[in-house]
Design a protein around this motif. Structure first.
Motif, PDB file in Angstrom:
ATOM      1  N   ASP A 100     -12.080 -16.042  15.232  1.00  0.00           N
ATOM      2  CA  ASP A 100     -11.359 -14.862  15.717  1.00  0.00           C
ATOM      3  C   ASP A 100     -10.205 -14.502  14.786  1.00  0.00           C
ATOM      4  N   VAL A 101      -9.456 -15.522  14.339  1.00  0.00           N
ATOM      5  CA  VAL A 101      -8.331 -15.255  13.441  1.00  0.00           C
ATOM      6  C   VAL A 101      -8.833 -14.744  12.096  1.00  0.00           C
ATOM      7  N   ARG A 102      -9.934 -15.317  11.613  1.00  0.00           N
ATOM      8  CA  ARG A 102     -10.490 -14.867  10.335  1.00  0.00           C
ATOM      9  C   ARG A 102     -10.882 -13.386  10.412  1.00  0.00           C
ATOM     10  N   ALA A 103     -11.561 -13.011  11.490  1.00  0.00           N
ATOM     11  CA  ALA A 103     -11.986 -11.615  11.639  1.00  0.00           C
ATOM     12  C   ALA A 103     -10.789 -10.678  11.747  1.00  0.00           C
ATOM     13  N   GLU A 104      -9.775 -11.116  12.484  1.00  0.00           N
ATOM     14  CA  GLU A 104      -8.581 -10.279  12.641  1.00  0.00           C
ATOM     15  C   GLU A 104      -7.863 -10.084  11.313  1.00  0.00           C
ATOM     16  N   LEU A 105      -7.718 -11.184  10.554  1.00  0.00           N
ATOM     17  CA  LEU A 105      -7.036 -11.087   9.260  1.00  0.00           C
ATOM     18  C   LEU A 105      -7.825 -10.228   8.274  1.00  0.00           C
ATOM     19  N   GLU A 106      -9.154 -10.403   8.240  1.00  0.00           N
ATOM     20  CA  GLU A 106      -9.955  -9.608   7.315  1.00  0.00           C
ATOM     21  C   GLU A 106      -9.786  -8.123   7.592  1.00  0.00           C
ATOM     22  N   ALA A 107      -9.791  -7.780   8.871  1.00  0.00           N
ATOM     23  CA  ALA A 107      -9.669  -6.361   9.223  1.00  0.00           C
ATOM     24  C   ALA A 107      -8.280  -5.822   8.892  1.00  0.00           C
ATOM     25  N   SER A 108      -7.233  -6.575   9.252  1.00  0.00           N
ATOM     26  CA  SER A 108      -5.878  -6.085   9.020  1.00  0.00           C
ATOM     27  C   SER A 108      -5.554  -6.011   7.531  1.00  0.00           C
ATOM     28  N   ILE A 109      -6.020  -7.007   6.758  1.00  0.00           N
ATOM     29  CA  ILE A 109      -5.761  -6.986   5.312  1.00  0.00           C
ATOM     30  C   ILE A 109      -6.506  -5.829   4.654  1.00  0.00           C
ATOM     31  N   ALA A 110      -7.751  -5.626   5.070  1.00  0.00           N
ATOM     32  CA  ALA A 110      -8.535  -4.519   4.501  1.00  0.00           C
ATOM     33  C   ALA A 110      -7.882  -3.179   4.798  1.00  0.00           C
ATOM     34  N   ASP A 111      -7.406  -2.990   6.032  1.00  0.00           N
ATOM     35  CA  ASP A 111      -6.744  -1.721   6.380  1.00  0.00           C
ATOM     36  C   ASP A 111      -5.480  -1.519   5.549  1.00  0.00           C
ATOM     37  N   ALA A 112      -4.677  -2.602   5.373  1.00  0.00           N
ATOM     38  CA  ALA A 112      -3.444  -2.479   4.606  1.00  0.00           C
ATOM     39  C   ALA A 112      -3.726  -2.166   3.143  1.00  0.00           C
ATOM     40  N   ILE A 113      -4.769  -2.800   2.573  1.00  0.00           N
ATOM     41  CA  ILE A 113      -5.128  -2.520   1.174  1.00  0.00           C
ATOM     42  C   ILE A 113      -5.619  -1.087   1.036  1.00  0.00           C
ATOM     43  N   GLU A 114      -6.436  -0.639   1.995  1.00  0.00           N
ATOM     44  CA  GLU A 114      -6.957   0.730   1.951  1.00  0.00           C
ATOM     45  C   GLU A 114      -5.813   1.747   1.982  1.00  0.00           C
ATOM     46  N   ALA A 115      -4.792   1.475   2.779  1.00  0.00           N
ATOM     47  CA  ALA A 115      -3.659   2.398   2.860  1.00  0.00           C
ATOM     48  C   ALA A 115      -2.934   2.483   1.524  1.00  0.00           C
ATOM     49  N   ARG A 116      -2.811   1.375   0.825  1.00  0.00           N
ATOM     50  CA  ARG A 116      -2.135   1.390  -0.474  1.00  0.00           C
ATOM     51  C   ARG A 116      -3.005   2.061  -1.537  1.00  0.00           C
ATOM     52  N   LEU A 117      -4.323   1.862  -1.440  1.00  0.00           N
ATOM     53  CA  LEU A 117      -5.204   2.520  -2.406  1.00  0.00           C
ATOM     54  C   LEU A 117      -5.119   4.039  -2.267  1.00  0.00           C
ATOM     55  N   GLU A 118      -4.985   4.528  -1.034  1.00  0.00           N
ATOM     56  CA  GLU A 118      -4.862   5.966  -0.818  1.00  0.00           C
ATOM     57  C   GLU A 118      -3.575   6.528  -1.417  1.00  0.00           C
ATOM     58  N   GLN A 119      -2.568   5.642  -1.581  1.00  0.00           N
ATOM     59  CA  GLN A 119      -1.305   6.071  -2.198  1.00  0.00           C
ATOM     60  C   GLN A 119      -1.344   5.959  -3.715  1.00  0.00           C
ATOM     61  N   GLY A 120      -2.495   5.557  -4.267  1.00  0.00           N
ATOM     62  CA  GLY A 120      -2.662   5.548  -5.704  1.00  0.00           C
ATOM     63  C   GLY A 120      -2.432   4.213  -6.373  1.00  0.00           C
ATOM     64  N   GLU A 121      -2.282   3.128  -5.610  1.00  0.00           N
ATOM     65  CA  GLU A 121      -2.078   1.820  -6.241  1.00  0.00           C
ATOM     66  C   GLU A 121      -3.403   1.278  -6.767  1.00  0.00           C
ATOM     67  N   ALA A 122      -3.316   0.435  -7.764  1.00  0.00           N
ATOM     68  CA  ALA A 122      -4.514  -0.226  -8.295  1.00  0.00           C
ATOM     69  C   ALA A 122      -4.993  -1.261  -7.290  1.00  0.00           C
ATOM     70  N   PRO A 123      -6.314  -1.531  -7.215  1.00  0.00           N
ATOM     71  CA  PRO A 123      -6.848  -2.478  -6.228  1.00  0.00           C
ATOM     72  C   PRO A 123      -6.206  -3.866  -6.291  1.00  0.00           C
ATOM     73  N   ASP A 124      -6.075  -4.415  -7.499  1.00  0.00           N
ATOM     74  CA  ASP A 124      -5.472  -5.753  -7.616  1.00  0.00           C
ATOM     75  C   ASP A 124      -4.021  -5.758  -7.170  1.00  0.00           C
ATOM     76  N   ARG A 169      -7.257 -24.592  15.421  1.00  0.00           N
ATOM     77  CA  ARG A 169      -8.334 -25.217  16.172  1.00  0.00           C
ATOM     78  C   ARG A 169      -9.658 -24.537  15.839  1.00  0.00           C
ATOM     79  N   PRO A 170     -10.745 -25.280  15.751  1.00  0.00           N
ATOM     80  CA  PRO A 170     -12.037 -24.705  15.358  1.00  0.00           C
ATOM     81  C   PRO A 170     -12.458 -23.520  16.202  1.00  0.00           C
TER      82      PRO A 170
END
Length: 328
Positions: free
Chosen positions: A26-50, A20-21
């Motif tokens: 709200d969902v977009r903001a929540e997903l952006e934040a959660s995805i960014a946090d998950a990617i950041e955690a993997r980058l700290e473990q040495g994974e490539a960004p892609d 629903r519009p």
């Protein structure tokens, strides 16, 4: 100038487009934040960004499923609350309605004098249509209940609904009932031959010409049924005995239908007596409709269908008992 969207942007867009519009931001903001946090955690473990971005989005799964979770929208036609009730009702209707439709159409076609091929095709088409309608409309009702979030409680289970444990063999009472019934049948045949069932008239219903050879086949079947009942009582149902039961039932059906269709089952004098007792109107109705079936032909069809239904149930009952016994 156009810019290429990232995988994350494409994933979020695919997720929120079905919401629903008022909830999309709200969902977009929540997903952006959660995805960014998950990617950041993997980058700290040495994974490539892609690689990190692909791994995170893969773990989130199909965006359609994720969107359904946000929207609290079921991804099934019928959920667990209604499924068992739907399945039980559907099985019950499919076991009863198509058979009744097939039998009713076949009976009507036979009485009207339709050809055998037409009787079979029309009956099968009607039964097939009944099956499709039952499946569609029964399922539609439960889909509506599921989609509307109905709080209706259907067939709520409790301990009183636990089925009794049944013995699929033959009990002593069933054996006695079978033998008594077969004895009464044999006695009725003898009574009909020597005394008759017409008050004040020694007039048999079955054609006397059946004696002794034609009726001997029926007596042989009665004796075979009695022996069969004793064997089932002692050994219980098995595949072999179910086959024997089927053969005996079909033999009785064949004996009845061959004589009935050949006009050799019922005593002609008895039919004449019935016409006379019915008066001129009855006799005229029978004679006038002789080419289309007539009173007696309709009665013969009804008798034939009745015998066929009884034989069919006897066969099905034997196989059901055999299957249940084999599962235990």
């Amino acid at each position: 100038m156009t810019t290429t969207a990232t995988l994350t942007e494409r994933y979020i867009a695919a997720t929120v487009k079905g919401l629903r519009p008022e909830t999309q931001d709200d969902v977009r903001a929540e997903l952006e934040a959660s995805i960014a946090d998950a990617i950041e955690a993997r980058l700290e473990q040495g994974e490539a960004p892609d690689d990190a971005e692909r791994a995170v989005l893969t773990e989130l799964g199909d965006p359609g499923i994720l969107a359904a979770g946000y929207a609290d929208r079921p991804l099934h036609l019928i959920g667990p609350r209604f499924y068992l009730t739907w399945w039980r009702l559907l099985k019950l209707l499919l076991a009863i309605v198509p058979v009744c439709v097939l039998g009713a159409v076949a009976l009507g076609q036979t009485i009207s004098g339709a050809a055998v091929g037409e009787v079979i095709s029309t009956s099968l088409v009607a039964a097939g249509g009944a099956i499709m309608h039952i499946c569609f409309w029964t399922t539609l009702v439960f889909v509506i209940l599921e989609r509307t979030g109905s709080t209706t409680t259907i067939d709520e289970w409790d301990l009183d609904k636990l089925p009794e444990i049944t013995d699929d063999g033959v009990g002593r009472s069933e054996l006695i009932a079978s033998l008594v019934f077969l004895g009464i049948a044999a006695g009725a045949l003898l009574w009909d031959r020597f005394r008759g069932f017409v008050p004040g008239e020694a007039l048999p219903i079955l054609d006397p010409a059946l004696w002794p050879w034609g009726i001997s086949v029926l007596f042989a079947l009665i004796v075979a049924e009695a022996v069969f009942a004793v064997v089932v009582f002692r050994r219980g149902w098995s595949t072999g005995l179910a086959v024997v039961n089927t053969v005996l039932a079909l033999a009785f059906l064949a004996w009845t239908l061959v004589l009935l269709l050949g006009g050799q089952l019922v005593n002609p004098d008895f039919l004449s007596y019935i016409v006379a007792a019915g008066g001129e109107g009855f006799a005229a109705g029978d004679a006038g409709a002789a080419g289309e079936g007539g009173v007696f032909r309709i009665l013969a069809v009804l008798v034939g269908f009745g015998v066929a239904i009884g034989v069919g149930w006897d066969i099905v009952d034997g196989w059901l008992k055999t299957v249940r016994r084999s599962r235990r």
